[in-house]
Design an enzyme around this catalytic site. Structure first.
Site, mmCIF file in Angstrom:
data_model
loop_
_atom_site.group_PDB
_atom_site.id
_atom_site.type_symbol
_atom_site.label_atom_id
_atom_site.label_comp_id
_atom_site.label_asym_id
_atom_site.label_seq_id
_atom_site.Cartn_x
_atom_site.Cartn_y
_atom_site.Cartn_z
ATOM 1 N N CYS A 32 -55.588 0.385 13.449
ATOM 2 C CA CYS A 32 -54.806 -0.048 12.290
ATOM 3 C C CYS A 32 -53.409 0.565 12.439
ATOM 4 O O CYS A 32 -53.008 0.902 13.552
ATOM 5 C CB CYS A 32 -55.494 0.318 10.973
ATOM 6 N N ASP B 166 -53.831 -3.588 4.107
ATOM 7 C CA ASP B 166 -53.708 -2.136 4.113
ATOM 8 C C ASP B 166 -53.747 -1.603 2.676
ATOM 9 O O ASP B 166 -52.886 -1.941 1.866
ATOM 10 C CB ASP B 166 -52.394 -1.737 4.775
ATOM 11 N N ARG C 187 -57.995 2.166 7.055
ATOM 12 C CA ARG C 187 -58.860 1.083 7.518
ATOM 13 C C ARG C 187 -59.641 1.403 8.782
ATOM 14 O O ARG C 187 -60.864 1.222 8.814
ATOM 15 C CB ARG C 187 -58.031 -0.193 7.735
#
Length: 148
Positions: A9, A116, A15
């Site tokens: 990520c 996000d 994440r």
């Protein structure tokens, strides 16, 4: 079958560590899992809300420390899973030869991109967990996991 999975990520604090924790819980001992970020601050802790959501779902987060994505990590992995299409460009610039083993984690969910949740409210982290949980489950048939 893939046995070494790298999950990527941006900052490697929300994440990708959440997805790595889910994969560790569901994937068995034969699977090697690592996560990294395209703009990670090496050594940063997992976001507190990400950790809290994992705990709420009884998923162990471990003592995660953020790590910057490197060509070595990309070469180590059999499979590289990304959260957003934009990260593919960064990965291919870093190591173009790995392109064939790089996919969105949401590939089996119509190429779902995982938003996000960083610096957002806790319900955004819950939504991220829900999406990642489904995505991880969709990848399990393609991974070298033990019979359960």
């Amino acid at each position: 079958m893939f046995s070494r999975v790298l999950i990527v990520c941006v900052g490697n604090v929300c994440r990708s560590p959440m997805a790595a924790a889910l994969l560790r819980q569901r994937g068995g001992r034969r699977l090697e899992i690592c996560s990294a970020g395209v703009q990670a601050h090496n050594g940063a802790h997992m976001d507190a809300d990400a950790k809290a959501v994992l705990k709420q779902h009884r998923v162990k987060s471990g003592d995660h420390r953020a790590c910057q994505l490197t060509p070595e990590l990309l070469h180590w992995a059999d499979l590289v899973l990304l959260m957003e299409q934009e990260q593919l460009k960064r990965v291919v610039r870093l190591a173009p030869e790995v392109r064939g083993k790089v996919f969105l984690i949401g590939k089996w969910q119509n190429d779902l991109q995982i938003a996000d949740p960083y610096r957002r409210q806790k319900n955004a982290f819950q939504q991220t967990y829900t999406h990642l949980s489904r995505c991880v489950d969709d990848w399990l048939p393609y991974l070298s996991i033990e019979d359960q």
